[in-house]
Design a protein around this motif. Structure first.
Motif, mmCIF file in Angstrom:
data_model
loop_
_atom_site.group_PDB
_atom_site.id
_atom_site.type_symbol
_atom_site.label_atom_id
_atom_site.label_comp_id
_atom_site.label_asym_id
_atom_site.label_seq_id
_atom_site.Cartn_x
_atom_site.Cartn_y
_atom_site.Cartn_z
ATOM 1 N N LYS A 165 0.342 65.535 -63.136
ATOM 2 C CA LYS A 165 -0.189 66.031 -64.560
ATOM 3 C C LYS A 165 0.989 66.802 -65.255
ATOM 4 O O LYS A 165 1.286 67.954 -64.769
ATOM 5 N N PHE A 166 1.467 66.338 -66.274
ATOM 6 C CA PHE A 166 2.192 67.241 -66.852
ATOM 7 C C PHE A 166 1.761 68.188 -67.822
ATOM 8 O O PHE A 166 2.519 69.368 -68.535
ATOM 9 N N SER A 167 0.736 68.112 -68.586
ATOM 10 C CA SER A 167 0.201 68.760 -69.701
ATOM 11 C C SER A 167 -1.247 68.513 -69.824
ATOM 12 O O SER A 167 -1.928 67.519 -68.923
ATOM 13 N N GLU A 168 -2.016 68.954 -70.818
ATOM 14 C CA GLU A 168 -3.370 68.956 -71.039
ATOM 15 C C GLU A 168 -3.224 68.630 -72.735
ATOM 16 O O GLU A 168 -2.373 69.244 -73.544
ATOM 17 N N SER A 169 -4.086 67.695 -72.970
ATOM 18 C CA SER A 169 -4.081 67.365 -74.513
ATOM 19 C C SER A 169 -5.032 68.716 -75.171
ATOM 20 O O SER A 169 -5.512 69.461 -74.356
ATOM 21 N N LYS A 170 -4.359 68.944 -76.268
ATOM 22 C CA LYS A 170 -4.658 70.097 -77.040
ATOM 23 C C LYS A 170 -6.242 70.592 -77.421
ATOM 24 O O LYS A 170 -6.523 71.519 -76.841
ATOM 25 N N LYS A 171 -6.856 69.380 -77.634
ATOM 26 C CA LYS A 171 -8.222 69.796 -78.097
ATOM 27 C C LYS A 171 -9.363 69.524 -76.847
ATOM 28 O O LYS A 171 -9.859 70.460 -76.467
ATOM 29 N N LEU A 172 -9.193 68.367 -76.283
ATOM 30 C CA LEU A 172 -10.140 68.058 -75.286
ATOM 31 C C LEU A 172 -9.638 68.455 -73.848
ATOM 32 O O LEU A 172 -10.399 68.200 -72.842
ATOM 33 N N LYS A 173 -8.350 68.968 -73.588
ATOM 34 C CA LYS A 173 -7.954 69.345 -72.483
ATOM 35 C C LYS A 173 -7.800 68.135 -71.425
ATOM 36 O O LYS A 173 -8.126 68.253 -70.052
ATOM 37 N N ARG A 174 -7.789 66.860 -71.837
ATOM 38 C CA ARG A 174 -7.548 65.795 -70.887
ATOM 39 C C ARG A 174 -6.251 66.026 -70.459
ATOM 40 O O ARG A 174 -5.041 66.319 -70.914
ATOM 41 N N PRO A 175 -5.953 65.617 -69.163
ATOM 42 C CA PRO A 175 -4.714 65.758 -68.496
ATOM 43 C C PRO A 175 -3.774 64.455 -68.992
ATOM 44 O O PRO A 175 -4.075 63.318 -69.365
ATOM 45 N N ARG A 176 -2.482 64.607 -68.919
ATOM 46 C CA ARG A 176 -1.475 63.783 -69.520
ATOM 47 C C ARG A 176 -0.342 63.695 -68.408
ATOM 48 O O ARG A 176 0.051 64.664 -67.919
ATOM 49 N N GLY A 177 0.164 62.465 -68.319
ATOM 50 C CA GLY A 177 1.139 62.347 -67.380
ATOM 51 C C GLY A 177 2.263 61.599 -67.948
ATOM 52 O O GLY A 177 2.132 61.511 -69.134
ATOM 53 N N ILE A 178 3.095 60.927 -67.269
ATOM 54 C CA ILE A 178 4.083 60.012 -67.963
ATOM 55 C C ILE A 178 3.532 58.448 -68.213
ATOM 56 O O ILE A 178 2.961 58.189 -67.618
ATOM 57 N N PHE A 179 4.025 57.991 -69.266
ATOM 58 C CA PHE A 179 3.925 56.607 -69.570
ATOM 59 C C PHE A 179 5.150 55.613 -69.637
ATOM 60 O O PHE A 179 5.124 54.839 -68.759
ATOM 61 N N CYS A 180 6.166 56.008 -70.423
ATOM 62 C CA CYS A 180 7.149 54.976 -70.714
ATOM 63 C C CYS A 180 8.258 55.237 -69.599
ATOM 64 O O CYS A 180 9.099 54.464 -69.420
ATOM 65 N N ALA A 181 8.548 56.397 -69.372
ATOM 66 C CA ALA A 181 9.754 56.995 -68.666
ATOM 67 C C ALA A 181 11.052 56.692 -69.215
ATOM 68 O O ALA A 181 12.181 56.644 -68.479
ATOM 69 N N ILE A 182 11.318 56.193 -70.453
ATOM 70 C CA ILE A 182 12.566 56.072 -71.108
ATOM 71 C C ILE A 182 12.494 57.072 -72.395
ATOM 72 O O ILE A 182 13.306 56.439 -73.656
ATOM 73 N N GLY A 183 11.819 57.987 -72.721
ATOM 74 C CA GLY A 183 11.773 58.838 -73.842
ATOM 75 C C GLY A 183 11.280 58.344 -75.060
ATOM 76 O O GLY A 183 11.847 58.720 -76.241
ATOM 77 N N SER A 190 4.358 73.338 -67.589
ATOM 78 C CA SER A 190 3.399 72.389 -68.237
ATOM 79 C C SER A 190 3.087 72.860 -69.523
ATOM 80 O O SER A 190 3.076 74.161 -69.800
ATOM 81 N N GLU A 191 2.754 72.050 -70.615
ATOM 82 C CA GLU A 191 2.344 72.569 -71.782
ATOM 83 C C GLU A 191 0.810 72.550 -72.270
ATOM 84 O O GLU A 191 0.236 71.688 -71.572
ATOM 85 N N ASN A 192 0.395 73.689 -72.854
ATOM 86 C CA ASN A 192 -1.029 73.459 -73.492
ATOM 87 C C ASN A 192 -2.113 73.819 -72.158
ATOM 88 O O ASN A 192 -3.254 73.886 -72.497
ATOM 89 N N ILE A 193 -1.621 73.697 -70.776
ATOM 90 C CA ILE A 193 -2.624 74.118 -69.852
ATOM 91 C C ILE A 193 -3.165 75.566 -70.027
ATOM 92 O O ILE A 193 -2.600 76.454 -70.065
ATOM 93 N N GLY A 194 -4.486 75.567 -69.987
ATOM 94 C CA GLY A 194 -5.138 76.836 -70.019
ATOM 95 C C GLY A 194 -5.000 77.800 -71.358
ATOM 96 O O GLY A 194 -5.450 78.666 -71.728
ATOM 97 N N VAL A 195 -4.444 76.945 -72.376
ATOM 98 C CA VAL A 195 -4.302 77.558 -73.991
ATOM 99 C C VAL A 195 -5.391 77.119 -74.578
ATOM 100 O O VAL A 195 -5.885 75.961 -74.911
ATOM 101 N N GLU A 196 -6.153 78.080 -75.216
ATOM 102 C CA GLU A 196 -7.336 77.970 -75.988
ATOM 103 C C GLU A 196 -7.066 77.730 -77.461
ATOM 104 O O GLU A 196 -6.105 78.534 -77.837
ATOM 105 N N ILE A 197 -7.525 76.935 -78.079
ATOM 106 C CA ILE A 197 -7.611 76.831 -79.315
ATOM 107 C C ILE A 197 -8.580 77.244 -80.330
ATOM 108 O O ILE A 197 -9.671 76.513 -80.205
ATOM 109 N N ASN A 198 -8.418 78.131 -81.246
ATOM 110 C CA ASN A 198 -9.461 78.604 -81.904
ATOM 111 C C ASN A 198 -9.577 77.755 -83.257
ATOM 112 O O ASN A 198 -8.402 77.579 -83.956
#
Lengths: 547, 102
Positions: free
Chosen positions: B45-63, B93-101
């Motif tokens: 798990k590399f990050s969370e989506s900003k709004k729904l906090k869904r976990p994000r990992g890698i998909f393409c691995a070529i940038g 990690s980015e956005n993990i635990g960050v609340e958006i108002n």
């Protein structure tokens, strides 16, 4: 303000197309700058551990990673090529000024000509939960596993049965990862039958007319729900099933990376057969902008061999245009390369490409020989299941049983027309022939064949076997290709399987050819009860059997 | 999960180096990417989506897919799948635990 550097040729992208383009031009004295965004050359070749198809002239039978070594070696030796690594081309402007980002510095270049060999990116698929960690593009799995030696998962569900999907499944098995199944929405397998067959022999199910409905899991993939599709691609009610897996690998096609071309306002058009928006271009790979060429997947999705030849054509065309010397010779080489490409695309598997190219107004000046554009055998069962039909097998086995009495003979289980000839070229007795066209199915002349087993290690599709029916009163010997760990030992008892991966019997290893010549595709002789000589096509070595 | 033996490939890993993931010390190898090193350490798990906090990992691995972006040595949105790992690197990690108002 930084100075603008003049260049003769800028090649963007260090994959098979870009490397070949740089070499082709540099060999005729053109000064080439080859730019690559990664810190190493090779593009996707760096993860291709399998042997390539195609003609021997274009490295068929050689593993992708070894082709790459040869190309890089040539590039490094060539004084006319300057390699710019970790360099991202960010901009190309109307006056042909190109900006490249390297080490946080933006540099400006003014090339006389440019070849874009920027490759492709993977397509995505819409289904519930498709954003979970553990859902990968097939290329990502290959990168982690084959470049860095890191396993992405322990049990993978593959979506898509094109050549990439099939090849990645085989590579997962080689790395010790389980493949739960291959799911294919179309009613038939997309890739070459030989790739599908070798997976079936290893026990991997291939589910044609099936698709993924959703991924299961909270923090990462824990499974997937798949279902069957009817002939209209609609879900068949009541066919949902849960597949347990810890990763889902999407191999649903590629699309050309044309972003930079669009910046320069190169004319593009949508051609579904070629993967999406592709640049309009002529037969010399030149786009609607003069002196701007393309090569490889960016010009339409094909495979690495075609990419390398396109690279040559583009590189040679630049050399001819800038013209320092030997124009006639260059023209001759361009013609040779075009003929080679035409041959590659002339079989039934090239049909899609031909259709796509014709939409761009390209048919390479002549019509393809329709004789080779249809399958020679009815392979519908094979393409649905990965397992050849009785009828298919009968076609390739000796017509008379007594032929087996003469001793060991090679059996080719290659039933599909596609451009490939290493079996023919490897036979020291000229016993394998394709009747003058690389797209034909190879047949073995049993009179000439000595059963030496050289072809077993050389066939890129692992579709050559040697059968010695009357090895003893009660046993036969089958020589099979083997590319796994652990390696077998002489005298060891192994489990023997049929073409569907079903256990048949135990067999005894009596000989192993596993030297430099075999290049990691060992040819292993397994002694089995005589009744199974027509079925035994795979074996597994049990871990820990080595004491 | 590193491959030790492979029937075709031989992995010439670089020098072992230390790096930090959300403050935790981990081991990787010189020459591999940040994403590969994280995966080898079992981090998917590399990050969370900003709004729904869904976990994000890698998909393409070529940038190309922007699914693996992380903050590296204070620089946000680094493509970890094509950025080489360096000794002492701090990866967050980015956005993990960050609340958006809203």
């Amino acid at each position: 303000m930084s100075k603008i550097q003049n260049l003769e040729l800028l090649v963007v992208g260090g994959g098979p197309a870009g490397l070949s383009a740089a070499l082709a031009a540099a060999n005729y004295g053109i000064k080439v700058s080859l730019t690559e965004e990664r810190e190493f050359l090779g593009g996707q070749l760096i993860k291709q551990t399998h042997r390539f198809f195609g003609s021997e002239k274009e490295y068929a039978g050689t593993r992708g990673i070894d082709i790459l070594k040869k190309l890089i070696d040539e590039v490094n030796k060539n004084n006319n090529i300057e390699v710019l690594l970790s360099s991202r081309v960010l901009g190309i402007y109307e006056d042909n000024i190109v900006t490249i980002l390297n080490d946080h510095k933006m540099k400006k270049y003014y090339p006389q000509s440019i070849i874009f060999a920027t490759g492709a990116s993977e397509k995505f698929l819409a289904f519930e939960n498709n954003d979970l960690p553990g859902i990968f593009g097939a290329g990502a799995v290959q990168t982690l596993m084959n470049v860095y030696g890191v396993l992405p998962a322990t049990n993978v569900l593959m979506i898509g049965s094109g050549n990439i999907g099939l090849i990645v499944c085989y590579q997962l098995l080689q790395a010790g990862v389980k493949v739960a199944a291959i799911v294919e929405a179309a009613p038939k397998i997309g890739g070459y039958s030989v790739h599908a067959s070798k997976l079936r022999r290893l026990g991997v199910p291939i589910l044609t007319s099936h698709t993924i409905k959703k991924a299961i899991g909270k923090e990462k993939v824990e499974g997937a729900v798949i279902c069957e599709l009817d002939s209209n691609w609609n879900e068949v009610k009541g066919t949902e099933q849960l597949i347990k897996c810890d990763a889902i690998c999407l191999s649903v096609g590629l699309t050309p990376l044309v972003d930079l071309l669009k910046q320069r306002k190169v004319k593009t058009t949508y051609v579904s057969e070629l993967g999406g928006y592709v640049p309009l271009r002529d037969e010399n790979m030149e786009t609607s902008i003069k002196n701007l060429f393309v090569a490889g997947d960016v010009s339409g999705i094909e495979e690495a061999t075609a990419a390398m030849i396109e690279g040559q054509i583009a590189g040679l065309s630049v050399a001819k245009r800038i013209g320092k010397n030997s124009k006639d010779e260059i023209e001759e080489r361009i013609e040779e390369a075009k003929n080679e490409l035409e041959l590659l695309r002339s079989g039934p598997v090239g049909k899609k490409i031909r259709k796509g190219l014709s939409k761009l107004g390209l048919n390479h000046g002549k019509n393809y020989n329709e004789k080779f554009s249809e399958e020679a055998l009815d392979i519908s069962h094979l393409m649905k299941t990965g397992v050849p039909s009785e009828e298919n097998l009968k076609n390739k086995l000796p017509s008379e049983e007594k032929v087996f009495d003469k001793g060991p003979i090679a059996i080719s289980e290659c039933f599909q027309r596609f451009p490939c000839d290493p079996c023919v070229k490897s036979c020291p007795f000229n016993a394998i022939s394709e009747n003058g066209n690389i797209n034909n199915i190879p047949y073995v002349d049993f009179e000439k064949c000595t059963g030496c087993g050289i072809c077993v290690s050389k066939c890129p599709g692992l579709a050559m076997f040697v059968i010695h029916k009357n090895f003893s009163e009660t046993t036969s010997v089958v020589i099979m290709p083997y590319e796994f760990l652990p390696r077998p030992h002489k005298g060891e008892i192994v489990k023997v399987f049929d073409r569907e991966g079903k256990y048949l019997c135990d067999g005894k290893v009596i000989r192993i050819l596993d030297g430099k010549f075999q290049d990691k595709t060992a040819a292993v002789s397994i002694e089995i009860p005589k009744e199974y000589y027509l079925q035994a096509r795979n074996f597994k070595v049990e871990e820990g059997n080595h004491g | 999960m590193r491959i030790q033996n492979h029937p075709i490939l031989c992995f010439n890993r670089g020098k072992q180096i230390k790096f930090y993931y959300n403050g935790k010390e981990l081991i990787g190898y010189e020459g591999e990417t940040i994403a590969a090193a994280l995966y080898a350490n079992g981090i998917f798990k590399f990050s969370e989506s900003k709004k729904l906090k869904r976990p994000r990992g890698i998909f393409c691995a070529i940038g190309h897919c922007s699914s693996c972006l992380m903050t590296v040595d204070g620089v946000p949105n680094v493509r970890t799948c094509i950025t080489p790992l360096k000794d002492g690197m701090r990866v967050e990690s980015e956005n993990i635990g960050v609340e958006i108002n809203e």
